[in-house]
Design a protein around this motif. Structure first.
Motif: not given
Length: 362
Positions: A102-109, A178-186, A188-196
Motif C-alpha cells: 500500500m505504501e506505493n499503491f497508486s490510488l484511483e479517483n 492525537l492527529k499528530r501522533l497518528i500522522q507520525s505512525i500511520k 501511506n494510503n491508510f486513513g484513521v478515525i480516532i475513537r473517543t
C-alpha cells in the motif's frame, strides 16, 4: 462542578448456546447484549463475493457470499474508493503479490455519490465486501465494499489518507495531539478515525492498536491471492469480544462472569488498560444462575414487556406498530395534593423521560 460517581457493573452469563452481557449503572439495567454462539455471519466479517445480479431500479446488486440468500449491496455502500479496491483485488488474483504494498499503491479517483451501480460492477465480478447487517429471516445480509477495521482506539480505513477525530473529544489541544501522533505512525494510503476512548492515550498504545489492524489488512491482501469465490477473508471478533473491547474501561467497579475462560480473558484485558483494577474481575461460582442471583432476569422481564412500571404508581404502556413505537405515560395513583395538576404532570413526565431514555438505550 462535582462529577457524579456512577457504580458501573458488568455481569456476563455464558452457556453452550449463547453469551449474555448486561451493564448495570447504580444497579439499573442500561445495556443488554446477546450473542448466539457459532453464528455463521457476523457484522464486520469480510468476504470475497461475486456479483450475481444487478438491480437498476434499486441502484443495487445481489452478491453471492456463500449464504442461501444473496447479500444486498447498494450503490451508496460501494464506498468512494471502490476503484482502488477493485484494482488491488484484480492484482492479487492475478498473482502480482510484489505490487500489493500500500505504501506505493497508486490510488484511483473517488467514484461519484450520484452514479449508477451498473457503471462500476457487472455480473460475475469478484469484490471484497463487509457485512454491515446480518441476515434476518428471508432477507440476506446487507453488505458494503467500503471496508474498515475497528480497533479499541482507532478505526483503520484503507485507500485513504484522512485522519479524523471523534466529535466527543472536545479539547482542541487533545484533538491536535492525537492527529499528530497518528500522522507520525500511520503508513501511506491508510486513513484513521480516532475513537473517543483514545483520549489521553500514549503513542505506544495507539501504535499497538494500529499494528494489529494493519496485520488484518495484510492477511486480507494475502488471502485474495489464492481464495475461491465466495469465501470468508477475515473474521470480525465475536460479539462478546467486540462488546468487551468497546465498553470495558477503568471506570467499572465490578465485573462478574460465570465462564472461567472469559474470566481469564477479561483479567488480561483489564491488566493492559488499568492494571491496578484487576481485582474487580470476579468468577461467579454460586449454584443459582448468575442472572437470577443478581436480579437481572427480573429487570429484563419488567423492562421488555408491554407495561413497564417505574415507581410511585407511574407506569408506561409501550405499543409496537409496523411504523412506530408508541409510549403512553400513566400517572397511576401518583398525586401530590399539595401540588397543582401541572406540577404533578411535570413530576410524572420527568420520571418517565428518564426511564424512556434508559429503555431506548436498551
Amino acid at each position: 462542578m462535582e462529577e457524579i460517581q456512577i457504580n458501573r457493573e458488568l455481569i456476563i452469563s455464558s452457556d453452550v448456546s449463547e453469551v449474555n452481557i448486561v451493564l448495570l449503572e447504580d444497579k439499573q439495567l442500561v445495556e443488554f447484549h446477546k450473542e448466539k454462539k457459532n453464528s455463521n455471519f457476523a457484522v464486520g466479517d469480510i468476504y470475497l463475493g461475486r456479483i450475481r445480479k444487478i438491480l437498476p431500479g434499486l441502484n443495487a446488486a445481489f452478491v453471492d457470499i456463500g449464504n442461501k440468500k444473496d447479500a444486498f449491496l447498494h450503490y451508496l455502500d460501494l464506498g468512494p474508493q471502490l476503484l482502488s479496491l477493485v484494482k488491488l483485488t484484480r492484482m492479487a488474483m492475478e498473482g502480482k503479490t510484489a505490487q500489493l504494498s500500500m505504501e506505493n499503491f497508486s490510488l484511483e479517483n473517488d467514484i461519484s455519490k450520484s452514479g449508477k451501480i451498473s457503471e462500476f460492477v457487472a455480473v460475475g465480478d469478484k469484490i471484497p465486501v463487509q457485512i454491515v447487517k446480518e441476515p434476518i429471516n428471508t432477507k440476506g445480509a446487507r453488505i458494503s465494499s467500503d471496508i474498515s477495521f475497528a480497533g479499541r482506539y482507532i478505526v483503520l480505513v484503507p485507500f485513504s489518507n484522512r485522519i479524523s477525530v471523534s466529535q466527543k473529544i472536545k479539547s482542541n489541544e487533545e484533538r491536535n495531539r492525537l492527529k499528530r501522533l497518528i500522522q507520525s505512525i500511520k503508513p501511506n494510503n491508510f486513513g484513521v478515525i480516532i475513537r473517543t476512548v483514545a483520549e489521553g492515550k500514549k503513542v505506544a498504545e495507539l501504535d499497538a492498536d494500529l499494528k494489529s489492524l494493519l496485520k488484518k489488512w495484510d492477511d486480507l491482501s494475502k488471502a485474495l491471492c489464492h481464495i475461491k469465490t465466495p469465501s470468508k477473508l477475515i473474521s470480525e471478533l465475536d460479539r462478546t469480544s467486540v462488546v468487551l473491547r468497546d465498553i470495558l474501561n477503568e471506570s467499572f467497579n465490578s465485573i462478574l462472569t460465570d465462564d472461567s475462560n472469559l474470566y481469564e480473558d477479561i483479567r488480561s484485558f483489564i491488566l493492559t488498560i488499568a492494571p491496578q483494577k484487576t481485582d474487580i474481575v470476579k468468577l461467579y461460582k454460586g449454584k443459582e444462575p448468575i442472572f437470577e442471583h443478581y436480579g437481572i432476569n427480573k429487570q429484563i422481564t419488567g423492562l421488555f414487556g408491554r407495561i413497564v412500571t417505574i415507581r410511585n404508581g407511574v407506569y408506561l404502556i409501550i405499543e409496537h406498530t409496523e411504523a412506530m413505537h408508541v409510549i403512553d405515560v400513566n400517572s397511576g395513583h401518583r398525586v401530590n395534593k399539595e401540588n397543582t395538576q401541572e406540577e404533578n404532570a411535570l413530576a410524572v413526565n420527568l420520571e418517565a423521560a428518564k426511564e424512556i431514555a434508559r429503555l431506548l438505550r436498551l
